[in-house]
Design a protein around this motif. Structure first.
Motif, PDB file in Angstrom:
ATOM      1  N   ASP A  67     -23.665  19.915 -19.574  1.00 53.43           N
ATOM      2  CA  ASP A  67     -24.643  20.632 -20.390  1.00 53.43           C
ATOM      3  C   ASP A  67     -24.340  20.562 -21.879  1.00 53.43           C
ATOM      4  O   ASP A  67     -25.099  21.075 -22.687  1.00 53.43           O
ATOM      5  CB  ASP A  67     -24.718  22.096 -19.963  1.00 53.43           C
ATOM      6  CG  ASP A  67     -25.311  22.259 -18.573  1.00 53.43           C
ATOM      7  OD1 ASP A  67     -25.905  21.285 -18.080  1.00 53.43           O
ATOM      8  OD2 ASP A  67     -25.177  23.340 -17.996  1.00 53.43           O
ATOM      9  N   ASP A 106     -24.657  18.174 -23.863  1.00 51.05           N
ATOM     10  CA  ASP A 106     -25.767  17.490 -24.530  1.00 51.05           C
ATOM     11  C   ASP A 106     -26.913  18.450 -24.789  1.00 51.05           C
ATOM     12  O   ASP A 106     -27.583  18.363 -25.812  1.00 51.05           O
ATOM     13  CB  ASP A 106     -26.254  16.301 -23.701  1.00 51.05           C
ATOM     14  CG  ASP A 106     -25.278  15.136 -23.718  1.00 51.05           C
ATOM     15  OD1 ASP A 106     -24.419  15.099 -24.621  1.00 51.05           O
ATOM     16  OD2 ASP A 106     -25.381  14.273 -22.833  1.00 51.05           O
ATOM     17  N   ASP A 107     -27.147  19.383 -23.866  1.00 50.10           N
ATOM     18  CA  ASP A 107     -28.205  20.373 -24.051  1.00 50.10           C
ATOM     19  C   ASP A 107     -27.936  21.211 -25.296  1.00 50.10           C
ATOM     20  O   ASP A 107     -28.849  21.533 -26.050  1.00 50.10           O
ATOM     21  CB  ASP A 107     -28.315  21.289 -22.838  1.00 50.10           C
ATOM     22  CG  ASP A 107     -28.891  20.588 -21.629  1.00 50.10           C
ATOM     23  OD1 ASP A 107     -29.532  19.525 -21.800  1.00 50.10           O
ATOM     24  OD2 ASP A 107     -28.704  21.097 -20.509  1.00 50.10           O
ATOM     25  N   GLN A 108     -26.682  21.570 -25.507  1.00 51.76           N
ATOM     26  CA  GLN A 108     -26.331  22.371 -26.669  1.00 51.76           C
ATOM     27  C   GLN A 108     -26.607  21.591 -27.955  1.00 51.76           C
ATOM     28  O   GLN A 108     -27.115  22.145 -28.925  1.00 51.76           O
ATOM     29  CB  GLN A 108     -24.871  22.788 -26.607  1.00 51.76           C
ATOM     30  CG  GLN A 108     -24.471  23.713 -27.729  1.00 51.76           C
ATOM     31  CD  GLN A 108     -23.026  24.153 -27.612  1.00 51.76           C
ATOM     32  OE1 GLN A 108     -22.286  23.694 -26.761  1.00 51.76           O
ATOM     33  NE2 GLN A 108     -22.630  25.051 -28.478  1.00 51.76           N
ATOM     34  N   ALA A 109     -26.286  20.314 -27.975  1.00 48.54           N
ATOM     35  CA  ALA A 109     -26.533  19.486 -29.155  1.00 48.54           C
ATOM     36  C   ALA A 109     -28.029  19.390 -29.434  1.00 48.54           C
ATOM     37  O   ALA A 109     -28.460  19.497 -30.580  1.00 48.54           O
ATOM     38  CB  ALA A 109     -25.933  18.092 -28.963  1.00 48.54           C
ATOM     39  N   TRP A 110     -28.844  19.222 -28.400  1.00 48.82           N
ATOM     40  CA  TRP A 110     -30.296  19.157 -28.580  1.00 48.82           C
ATOM     41  C   TRP A 110     -30.840  20.490 -29.082  1.00 48.82           C
ATOM     42  O   TRP A 110     -31.724  20.547 -29.939  1.00 48.82           O
ATOM     43  CB  TRP A 110     -30.995  18.780 -27.268  1.00 48.82           C
ATOM     44  CG  TRP A 110     -30.994  17.315 -27.011  1.00 48.82           C
ATOM     45  CD1 TRP A 110     -30.257  16.642 -26.080  1.00 48.82           C
ATOM     46  CD2 TRP A 110     -31.761  16.321 -27.704  1.00 48.82           C
ATOM     47  NE1 TRP A 110     -30.519  15.305 -26.156  1.00 48.82           N
ATOM     48  CE2 TRP A 110     -31.443  15.066 -27.145  1.00 48.82           C
ATOM     49  CE3 TRP A 110     -32.669  16.369 -28.744  1.00 48.82           C
ATOM     50  CZ2 TRP A 110     -32.001  13.886 -27.578  1.00 48.82           C
ATOM     51  CZ3 TRP A 110     -33.241  15.190 -29.181  1.00 48.82           C
ATOM     52  CH2 TRP A 110     -32.904  13.963 -28.596  1.00 48.82           C
ATOM     53  N   ARG A 111     -30.331  21.591 -28.534  1.00 54.21           N
ATOM     54  CA  ARG A 111     -30.769  22.911 -28.954  1.00 54.21           C
ATOM     55  C   ARG A 111     -30.459  23.132 -30.429  1.00 54.21           C
ATOM     56  O   ARG A 111     -31.289  23.619 -31.197  1.00 54.21           O
ATOM     57  CB  ARG A 111     -30.075  23.963 -28.089  1.00 54.21           C
ATOM     58  CG  ARG A 111     -30.800  25.252 -28.010  1.00 54.21           C
ATOM     59  CD  ARG A 111     -30.210  26.193 -26.964  1.00 54.21           C
ATOM     60  NE  ARG A 111     -29.875  25.509 -25.728  1.00 54.21           N
ATOM     61  CZ  ARG A 111     -28.700  25.601 -25.115  1.00 54.21           C
ATOM     62  NH1 ARG A 111     -27.765  26.368 -25.583  1.00 54.21           N
ATOM     63  NH2 ARG A 111     -28.464  24.948 -24.009  1.00 54.21           N
ATOM     64  N   ARG A 112     -29.245  22.751 -30.844  1.00 52.39           N
ATOM     65  CA  ARG A 112     -28.837  22.908 -32.238  1.00 52.39           C
ATOM     66  C   ARG A 112     -29.731  22.063 -33.154  1.00 52.39           C
ATOM     67  O   ARG A 112     -30.178  22.516 -34.195  1.00 52.39           O
ATOM     68  CB  ARG A 112     -27.368  22.536 -32.409  1.00 52.39           C
ATOM     69  CG  ARG A 112     -26.842  22.772 -33.805  1.00 52.39           C
ATOM     70  CD  ARG A 112     -25.349  22.548 -33.945  1.00 52.39           C
ATOM     71  NE  ARG A 112     -24.867  21.344 -33.313  1.00 52.39           N
ATOM     72  CZ  ARG A 112     -24.076  21.314 -32.233  1.00 52.39           C
ATOM     73  NH1 ARG A 112     -23.685  22.429 -31.672  1.00 52.39           N
ATOM     74  NH2 ARG A 112     -23.683  20.179 -31.723  1.00 52.39           N
ATOM     75  N   LEU A 113     -30.016  20.819 -32.745  1.00 55.06           N
ATOM     76  CA  LEU A 113     -30.884  19.951 -33.526  1.00 55.06           C
ATOM     77  C   LEU A 113     -32.283  20.543 -33.643  1.00 55.06           C
ATOM     78  O   LEU A 113     -32.887  20.529 -34.718  1.00 55.06           O
ATOM     79  CB  LEU A 113     -30.949  18.553 -32.906  1.00 55.06           C
ATOM     80  CG  LEU A 113     -31.855  17.548 -33.612  1.00 55.06           C
ATOM     81  CD1 LEU A 113     -31.343  17.279 -35.031  1.00 55.06           C
ATOM     82  CD2 LEU A 113     -31.924  16.243 -32.820  1.00 55.06           C
ATOM     83  N   GLY A 114     -32.801  21.089 -32.559  1.00 56.14           N
ATOM     84  CA  GLY A 114     -34.120  21.703 -32.589  1.00 56.14           C
ATOM     85  C   GLY A 114     -34.181  22.874 -33.565  1.00 56.14           C
ATOM     86  O   GLY A 114     -35.146  23.017 -34.320  1.00 56.14           O
ATOM     87  N   GLN A 148     -34.133  21.526 -37.158  1.00 54.25           N
ATOM     88  CA  GLN A 148     -35.429  20.963 -37.541  1.00 54.25           C
ATOM     89  C   GLN A 148     -36.448  22.075 -37.787  1.00 54.25           C
ATOM     90  O   GLN A 148     -37.254  21.992 -38.702  1.00 54.25           O
ATOM     91  CB  GLN A 148     -35.948  20.005 -36.462  1.00 54.25           C
ATOM     92  CG  GLN A 148     -35.103  18.758 -36.301  1.00 54.25           C
ATOM     93  CD  GLN A 148     -35.064  17.937 -37.575  1.00 54.25           C
ATOM     94  OE1 GLN A 148     -36.072  17.728 -38.224  1.00 54.25           O
ATOM     95  NE2 GLN A 148     -33.874  17.472 -37.936  1.00 54.25           N
TER      96      GLN A 148
END
Length: 70
Positions: A42, A44-52, A55
Motif C-alpha cells: 500500500d 504506492d497508495d500513500q504516494a498517490w494520495r500525497r500527490l493528489g 495537486q
C-alpha cells in the motif's frame, strides 16, 4: 487532538515498544488511541494520495482566477 508518530517494534509477549520521548508525552493522559500502519504494497497508495493533495492545493487554472475576487 494531538498525533504522535514513531516507528516501533513488538517486544516479548507481543508488547508494543514505545520510544522514551513518546512515552514521556503519554504519561499525562488517561487514555489514547493506537493506529498501527504496516509498510507493504500500500506504500504506492500513500504516494498517490500525497500527490493528489499536492495537486489539489496548487493554484487553479488561469481561467479560474475570476473566482478569486468573489
Amino acid at each position: 487532538m494531538t498525533t504522535l508518530e514513531f516507528e516501533g517494534s513488538l517486544g516479548p509477549n507481543g508488547t508494543l515498544r514505545v520510544p522514551d520521548e513518546v512515552a514521556s508525552q503519554l504519561r499525562s493522559v488517561d487514555s489514547f488511541r493506537v493506529v498501527v500502519v504496516v509498510p507493504g504494497e500500500d506504500d504506492d497508495d500513500q504516494a498517490w494520495r500525497r500527490l493528489g493533495i499536492e495537486q489539489f492545493l496548487k493554484d487553479g487554472a488561469p481561467g479560474d482566477a475570476i473566482y478569486d475576487d468573489l
